[in-house]
Every structure is written in C-alpha cells, then in structure tokens.
Design a protein around this motif. Structure first.
Motif, PDB file in Angstrom:
ATOM      1  N   CYS A   1      13.339   8.449  -0.151  1.00  0.00           N
ATOM      2  CA  CYS A   1      11.291   8.475  -0.417  1.00  0.00           C
ATOM      3  C   CYS A   1      10.736   7.635  -1.112  1.00  0.00           C
ATOM      4  O   CYS A   1       9.292   6.913  -0.601  1.00  0.00           O
ATOM      5  CB  CYS A   1      10.691   9.763  -1.668  1.00  0.00           C
ATOM      6  SG  CYS A   1      11.590  11.032  -0.649  1.00  0.00           S
ATOM      7  N   VAL A   2      11.113   6.567  -2.068  1.00  0.00           N
ATOM      8  CA  VAL A   2      10.974   5.062  -2.127  1.00  0.00           C
ATOM      9  C   VAL A   2      10.777   4.487  -1.170  1.00  0.00           C
ATOM     10  O   VAL A   2      10.218   3.380  -0.787  1.00  0.00           O
ATOM     11  CB  VAL A   2      11.125   5.167  -3.349  1.00  0.00           C
ATOM     12  CG1 VAL A   2      11.006   3.135  -3.606  1.00  0.00           C
ATOM     13  CG2 VAL A   2      12.303   5.514  -4.652  1.00  0.00           C
ATOM     14  N   PHE A   3      11.556   4.516  -0.457  1.00  0.00           N
ATOM     15  CA  PHE A   3      11.918   3.479   1.037  1.00  0.00           C
ATOM     16  C   PHE A   3      10.378   3.840   1.290  1.00  0.00           C
ATOM     17  O   PHE A   3       9.808   2.689   2.229  1.00  0.00           O
ATOM     18  CB  PHE A   3      13.251   3.694   1.352  1.00  0.00           C
ATOM     19  CG  PHE A   3      13.495   1.997   2.600  1.00  0.00           C
ATOM     20  CD1 PHE A   3      13.592   1.232   2.724  1.00  0.00           C
ATOM     21  CD2 PHE A   3      13.828   2.774   3.946  1.00  0.00           C
ATOM     22  CE1 PHE A   3      13.665   0.216   3.892  1.00  0.00           C
ATOM     23  CE2 PHE A   3      13.616   1.919   5.040  1.00  0.00           C
ATOM     24  CZ  PHE A   3      13.691   1.285   4.540  1.00  0.00           C
ATOM     25  N   ALA A   4      10.279   5.174   1.935  1.00  0.00           N
ATOM     26  CA  ALA A   4       9.124   5.401   2.772  1.00  0.00           C
ATOM     27  C   ALA A   4       7.869   4.805   2.326  1.00  0.00           C
ATOM     28  O   ALA A   4       7.327   4.147   2.521  1.00  0.00           O
ATOM     29  CB  ALA A   4       8.801   6.467   3.035  1.00  0.00           C
ATOM     30  N   GLY A   5       7.911   5.211   0.714  1.00  0.00           N
ATOM     31  CA  GLY A   5       6.894   4.460  -0.083  1.00  0.00           C
ATOM     32  C   GLY A   5       6.344   3.163   0.337  1.00  0.00           C
ATOM     33  O   GLY A   5       5.274   2.592   0.076  1.00  0.00           O
ATOM     34  N   MET A   6       7.658   2.232   0.293  1.00  0.00           N
ATOM     35  CA  MET A   6       7.165   0.673   0.421  1.00  0.00           C
ATOM     36  C   MET A   6       6.752   0.655   1.443  1.00  0.00           C
ATOM     37  O   MET A   6       6.146  -0.636   2.288  1.00  0.00           O
ATOM     38  CB  MET A   6       8.691   0.430   0.273  1.00  0.00           C
ATOM     39  CG  MET A   6       9.543   0.464  -1.312  1.00  0.00           C
ATOM     40  SD  MET A   6      11.038  -0.082  -1.142  1.00  0.00           S
ATOM     41  CE  MET A   6      11.120  -1.883  -1.045  1.00  0.00           C
ATOM     42  N   PHE A   7       6.683   1.032   2.799  1.00  0.00           N
ATOM     43  CA  PHE A   7       6.169   0.852   4.018  1.00  0.00           C
ATOM     44  C   PHE A   7       4.558   1.545   3.829  1.00  0.00           C
ATOM     45  O   PHE A   7       3.896   0.684   5.281  1.00  0.00           O
ATOM     46  CB  PHE A   7       6.603   1.819   5.247  1.00  0.00           C
ATOM     47  CG  PHE A   7       7.933   1.054   5.728  1.00  0.00           C
ATOM     48  CD1 PHE A   7       7.650   0.056   6.968  1.00  0.00           C
ATOM     49  CD2 PHE A   7       9.235   1.342   5.094  1.00  0.00           C
ATOM     50  CE1 PHE A   7       9.187  -0.913   6.969  1.00  0.00           C
ATOM     51  CE2 PHE A   7      10.314   0.950   5.759  1.00  0.00           C
ATOM     52  CZ  PHE A   7      10.227   0.593   6.367  1.00  0.00           C
ATOM     53  N   MET A   8       3.657   2.235   3.351  1.00  0.00           N
ATOM     54  CA  MET A   8       2.704   2.698   2.812  1.00  0.00           C
ATOM     55  C   MET A   8       1.749   1.323   2.326  1.00  0.00           C
ATOM     56  O   MET A   8       2.013   0.672   1.617  1.00  0.00           O
ATOM     57  CB  MET A   8       2.726   3.323   1.614  1.00  0.00           C
ATOM     58  CG  MET A   8       3.340   5.171   2.103  1.00  0.00           C
ATOM     59  SD  MET A   8       3.327   5.748   3.709  1.00  0.00           S
ATOM     60  CE  MET A   8       1.312   6.286   3.761  1.00  0.00           C
ATOM     61  N   PRO A   9       0.324   0.865   2.971  1.00  0.00           N
ATOM     62  CA  PRO A   9      -1.139   0.350   2.805  1.00  0.00           C
ATOM     63  C   PRO A   9      -0.929   0.223   1.196  1.00  0.00           C
ATOM     64  O   PRO A   9      -2.578   0.701   0.746  1.00  0.00           O
ATOM     65  CB  PRO A   9      -1.603   0.342   3.357  1.00  0.00           C
ATOM     66  CG  PRO A   9      -1.497   1.845   3.661  1.00  0.00           C
ATOM     67  CD  PRO A   9      -0.004   2.584   3.634  1.00  0.00           C
ATOM     68  N   TRP A  10      -0.146   0.446  -0.216  1.00  0.00           N
ATOM     69  CA  TRP A  10      -0.744   1.214  -1.833  1.00  0.00           C
ATOM     70  C   TRP A  10      -0.622  -0.492  -2.394  1.00  0.00           C
ATOM     71  O   TRP A  10      -0.548   0.139  -3.683  1.00  0.00           O
ATOM     72  CB  TRP A  10       0.249   1.832  -2.218  1.00  0.00           C
ATOM     73  CG  TRP A  10       0.051   3.087  -0.995  1.00  0.00           C
ATOM     74  CD1 TRP A  10      -0.157   3.461  -0.745  1.00  0.00           C
ATOM     75  CD2 TRP A  10       1.876   4.534  -1.889  1.00  0.00           C
ATOM     76  NE1 TRP A  10      -0.742   4.948   0.208  1.00  0.00           N
ATOM     77  CE2 TRP A  10       1.194   5.382  -0.395  1.00  0.00           C
ATOM     78  CE3 TRP A  10       2.612   4.647  -1.794  1.00  0.00           C
ATOM     79  CZ2 TRP A  10       1.649   6.370   0.021  1.00  0.00           C
ATOM     80  CZ3 TRP A  10       2.960   5.225  -1.812  1.00  0.00           C
ATOM     81  CH2 TRP A  10       2.354   6.871  -0.721  1.00  0.00           C
ATOM     82  N   PHE A  11      -0.076  -1.827  -1.777  1.00  0.00           N
ATOM     83  CA  PHE A  11       0.169  -2.787  -2.166  1.00  0.00           C
ATOM     84  C   PHE A  11      -0.836  -3.958  -2.403  1.00  0.00           C
ATOM     85  O   PHE A  11      -0.296  -4.622  -2.314  1.00  0.00           O
ATOM     86  CB  PHE A  11       1.494  -3.143  -2.183  1.00  0.00           C
ATOM     87  CG  PHE A  11       2.493  -2.399  -2.195  1.00  0.00           C
ATOM     88  CD1 PHE A  11       3.206  -2.198  -3.603  1.00  0.00           C
ATOM     89  CD2 PHE A  11       2.481  -1.245  -1.046  1.00  0.00           C
ATOM     90  CE1 PHE A  11       4.663  -1.486  -3.990  1.00  0.00           C
ATOM     91  CE2 PHE A  11       3.505  -0.184  -1.499  1.00  0.00           C
ATOM     92  CZ  PHE A  11       4.489  -0.380  -3.150  1.00  0.00           C
ATOM     93  N   GLY A  12      -2.251  -3.232  -2.486  1.00  0.00           N
ATOM     94  CA  GLY A  12      -3.283  -4.264  -1.977  1.00  0.00           C
ATOM     95  C   GLY A  12      -3.884  -4.937  -1.151  1.00  0.00           C
ATOM     96  O   GLY A  12      -2.443  -5.221  -0.077  1.00  0.00           O
ATOM     97  N   ASN A  13      -4.919  -4.782  -0.707  1.00  0.00           N
ATOM     98  CA  ASN A  13      -5.834  -5.313   0.907  1.00  0.00           C
ATOM     99  C   ASN A  13      -4.769  -4.380   1.675  1.00  0.00           C
ATOM    100  O   ASN A  13      -4.516  -5.318   2.828  1.00  0.00           O
ATOM    101  CB  ASN A  13      -5.415  -7.102   1.190  1.00  0.00           C
ATOM    102  CG  ASN A  13      -6.095  -7.621  -0.104  1.00  0.00           C
ATOM    103  OD1 ASN A  13      -7.455  -7.263  -0.219  1.00  0.00           O
ATOM    104  ND2 ASN A  13      -5.496  -8.358  -0.693  1.00  0.00           N
ATOM    105  N   GLY A  14      -4.295  -2.696   1.888  1.00  0.00           N
ATOM    106  CA  GLY A  14      -4.046  -2.710   2.691  1.00  0.00           C
ATOM    107  C   GLY A  14      -2.276  -3.437   3.553  1.00  0.00           C
ATOM    108  O   GLY A  14      -1.804  -3.036   4.073  1.00  0.00           O
ATOM    109  N   ARG A  15      -1.873  -3.812   2.470  1.00  0.00           N
ATOM    110  CA  ARG A  15      -0.107  -4.101   3.116  1.00  0.00           C
ATOM    111  C   ARG A  15       0.807  -3.227   2.315  1.00  0.00           C
ATOM    112  O   ARG A  15       1.116  -2.114   1.566  1.00  0.00           O
ATOM    113  CB  ARG A  15      -0.545  -5.238   2.471  1.00  0.00           C
ATOM    114  CG  ARG A  15      -1.431  -6.831   2.680  1.00  0.00           C
ATOM    115  CD  ARG A  15      -0.702  -7.677   1.760  1.00  0.00           C
ATOM    116  NE  ARG A  15      -1.233  -7.768   0.564  1.00  0.00           N
ATOM    117  CZ  ARG A  15      -1.382  -8.567  -0.818  1.00  0.00           C
ATOM    118  NH1 ARG A  15      -0.230  -9.552  -0.508  1.00  0.00           N
ATOM    119  NH2 ARG A  15      -1.111  -8.233  -1.736  1.00  0.00           N
ATOM    120  N   SER A  16       1.757  -3.480   3.131  1.00  0.00           N
ATOM    121  CA  SER A  16       2.602  -2.408   2.669  1.00  0.00           C
ATOM    122  C   SER A  16       3.336  -3.407   1.474  1.00  0.00           C
ATOM    123  O   SER A  16       2.965  -4.951   1.347  1.00  0.00           O
ATOM    124  CB  SER A  16       4.137  -1.844   3.956  1.00  0.00           C
ATOM    125  OG  SER A  16       4.215  -3.486   4.231  1.00  0.00           O
ATOM    126  N   ALA A  17       4.164  -2.942   0.807  1.00  0.00           N
ATOM    127  CA  ALA A  17       5.617  -3.431  -0.427  1.00  0.00           C
ATOM    128  C   ALA A  17       6.152  -4.692   0.347  1.00  0.00           C
ATOM    129  O   ALA A  17       6.339  -6.035  -0.305  1.00  0.00           O
ATOM    130  CB  ALA A  17       6.597  -2.600  -1.345  1.00  0.00           C
TER     131      ALA A  17
END
Length: 237
Positions: A22-38
């Motif tokens: 789940c965490v790994f999948a979340g790291m691919f989501m655009p949640w880390f500023g300016n639409g970026r993944s982790a």
C-alpha cells in the motif's frame, strides 16, 4: 495447497506485506507537490543538492587565464548547415569566423576569448536565465549549451591535431565542468545539503526502515509456512 504451520507468523507477515504494498503504491501517486510522485520528488531533491555542489565557474575562469592570449586557427566541422550557422553565431564576438561551406567554418582568434564566452553562457544556463540566452542568441538555453558542446568538441579535436595538447586539456575542462553542467542542470534550482538535512535524514531513515519492513514481511511469511533457515550440523569423521 500451501499449508500454514504457524498462523501467527503468517498473518503478521501478510499484514506487513500488504501494508508495504500500500505504501509502495502510494509512492507512485501524485501527492508530493506539483503533481509529482515520491520518486519524482526525491529525484528533484537530490538533483538540486547535487547541482549545488557543481558550480565550477570560478575554477574555469582561473584556469582559462592560461590560454587567455593563445592565438588559434581551427577548422570546425558540423553535421548540418543549421548547426554550423548556430555555432558561428556563438563565436562571432570572440574572434574571426568564416564559413568555409555549408557545414564547416574557420575560427581564428584567442582561445581565451572563445572559452570565456562559453563559460559565461554556461554560468547563465546554470542559473536558469533563459531570457538572457534567448536575447543573446535567439536560442533556447539547452540548444545554446549543446551547440557550445559541439563547437568545443570540434575545437578540442583540432587542437590535438595541431599538437596543442595543454590547450586541448583546458577546452575539455570547460566542456565537462561548464557546458555539460549548464546543460544537464538547466531548470533545476540548486540547493545545499546543509540546508536540507531534515528531509535528507528522513529519506535515509525511511529507506532503511522500508527495506527492513519488506525483509521481515518475507521472514514471517516463510516462518508461517514452515520455511526456516537452519544451520547445518557438522559430522565428525
């Protein structure tokens, strides 16, 4: 059919594996500023920090003093008429430039003047000053840097053919520490590691914990199905 021998260990491993995923999948989501993944955000961070330690312009200007008054006359060959004309535009204020034909030109002048212009443009690109380079040449910064790379590579080859090896070394330094840095880091804001120790510490600690997390998930899953590593017994002869 897989038999679960240790239900407690298996469930613990399963929960750890699912939460890891789940965490790994979340790291691919655009949640880390300016639409970026982790991963994109961390790449930007480390690129910014590495850029902050690659500003060699002062060294290059000092190094350029060794060839400041060195007269050169070199023939430069390019891949197309457009590239040759753009190279001539870069060199027009540094010496005498004559187009030999559609794809080659002759440059004569001081090597120091040529390299000084390349160093200045590299510094401008390093600080992401697109407007200045557009005004100066009518070309995008990465195009300017690439044309300088092609021009100086040709200059380096020509100097080696003339046995001017110390001068070729100075040209190569400008290519590696000026032009390539300006090209590769254009658009990236430089940062110092000392100003980002908090996020760097978090990234390192998270990496260690996350790696152990997956390792222990596999360990408990294996324990749960009865797969365990045991030391071999030594038989005395």
């Amino acid at each position: 059919m897989m038999l679960i021998r240790d239900h407690k260990n298996f469930m613990l491993g399963l929960v750890m594996a699912i939460s890891f995923g789940c965490v790994f999948a979340g790291m691919f989501m655009p949640w880390f500023g300016n639409g970026r993944s982790a991963f994109q955000a961390s790449d930007d961070l480390f690129n910014s920090i590495s850029k902050g330690s690659t500003h060699y312009i002062g060294f290059l200007r000092e190094n350029n003093q060794a060839v400041e008054h060195t007269a050169v006359a070199v023939s430069l060959q390019f891949s197309s008429q457009e590239v040759a004309q753009q190279a001539a535009l870069l060199l027009e204020n540094t010496g005498n430039v004559v187009m030999k034909d559609e794809t080659s030109l002759e440059f004569s002048g001081t090597l120091g003047s040529m390299l000084s212009s390349a160093i200045t443009d590299s510094d401008t690109a390093f600080y992401n000053d697109e407007a200045t380079l557009m005004k100066r040449y009518g070309m995008l910064p990465k195009v300017v840097m690439y044309r300088w790379w092609q021009t100086l590579k040709e200059t380096e080859k020509a100097l080696k053919r003339q046995k001017m090896f110390p001068e070729a070394v100075v040209v190569n330094a400008v290519i590696l520490k000026g032009v390539e840095v300006g090209y590769n880091y254009f658009g990236i804001e430089p940062k110092r590691a000392s100003n980002s120790y908090g996020i760097l510490s978090f990234a390192l600690i998270f990496y260690v914990i996350y790696t152990l997390w997956w390792g222990y998930a596999l360990y408990h899953l294996c324990e749960g199905v009865g797969l365990a590593m045991k030391g071999g017994s030594k038989k005395e002869v």
